[in-house]
Design a protein around this motif. Structure first.
Motif, short mmCIF file in Angstrom:
data_model
loop_
_atom_site.label_atom_id
_atom_site.label_comp_id
_atom_site.label_asym_id
_atom_site.label_seq_id
_atom_site.Cartn_x
_atom_site.Cartn_y
_atom_site.Cartn_z
N LEU A 224 26.85 50.48 38.13
CA LEU A 224 27.31 49.10 38.00
C LEU A 224 28.52 49.00 37.08
O LEU A 224 29.49 48.32 37.39
N ARG A 225 28.45 49.68 35.95
CA ARG A 225 29.47 49.55 34.91
C ARG A 225 30.83 50.04 35.37
O ARG A 225 31.85 49.38 35.17
N GLU A 226 30.88 51.22 35.97
CA GLU A 226 32.17 51.84 36.32
C GLU A 226 33.00 50.99 37.28
O GLU A 226 34.16 50.68 36.98
N PRO A 227 32.47 50.56 38.41
CA PRO A 227 33.29 49.73 39.32
C PRO A 227 33.66 48.38 38.72
O PRO A 227 34.77 47.90 38.93
N LEU A 228 32.74 47.78 37.97
CA LEU A 228 33.05 46.48 37.36
C LEU A 228 34.14 46.62 36.32
O LEU A 228 35.05 45.78 36.24
N LEU A 229 34.09 47.66 35.51
CA LEU A 229 35.12 47.88 34.50
C LEU A 229 36.47 48.14 35.15
O LEU A 229 37.48 47.57 34.74
N LYS A 230 36.50 48.98 36.16
CA LYS A 230 37.77 49.27 36.86
C LYS A 230 38.36 48.01 37.47
O LYS A 230 39.57 47.79 37.40
N ALA A 231 37.52 47.18 38.06
CA ALA A 231 38.00 45.94 38.66
C ALA A 231 38.56 45.00 37.60
O ALA A 231 39.59 44.35 37.81
N VAL B 3 39.82 45.86 34.63
CA VAL B 3 41.08 46.43 34.14
C VAL B 3 42.21 46.09 35.10
O VAL B 3 43.30 45.68 34.69
N GLU B 4 41.97 46.24 36.39
CA GLU B 4 43.00 45.92 37.39
C GLU B 4 43.34 44.44 37.37
O GLU B 4 44.51 44.06 37.45
N ARG B 5 42.35 43.58 37.23
CA ARG B 5 42.59 42.14 37.17
C ARG B 5 43.43 41.79 35.95
O ARG B 5 44.38 41.00 36.02
N THR B 6 43.13 42.42 34.83
CA THR B 6 43.89 42.17 33.60
C THR B 6 45.34 42.63 33.75
O THR B 6 46.27 41.95 33.33
N LYS B 7 45.54 43.78 34.38
CA LYS B 7 46.90 44.27 34.62
C LYS B 7 47.68 43.29 35.48
O LYS B 7 48.87 43.04 35.23
#
Length: 62
Positions: free
Chosen positions: A19-26, A28-32
């Protein structure tokens, strides 16, 4: 809970990592993507973003 119950007693939920890995990556991308607009403005106007991360965790009782 009802939706989880529809999978039956053999359902194995995803692990914390799954759960954590895909949510964190998403996120980070949204913040970028959100910063991209600001970075374009920085190039034009020479502005920057500053934050104040200091917080008061607990007020002292008097």
């Amino acid at each position: 809970m009802e939706a989880v119950g529809q999978f039956g007693p053999g359902f194995k939920p995803p692990t914390q990592y799954q759960l954590r890995e895909p949510l964190l990556k998403a996120e980070v991308e949204r913040t970028k993507q959100l910063l991209k607009k600001h970075e374009e403005e920085w190039a034009k106007n020479g502005c920057s973003i500053m934050t104040d991360a200091w917080t008061i965790e607990k007020e002292e009782a008097y």
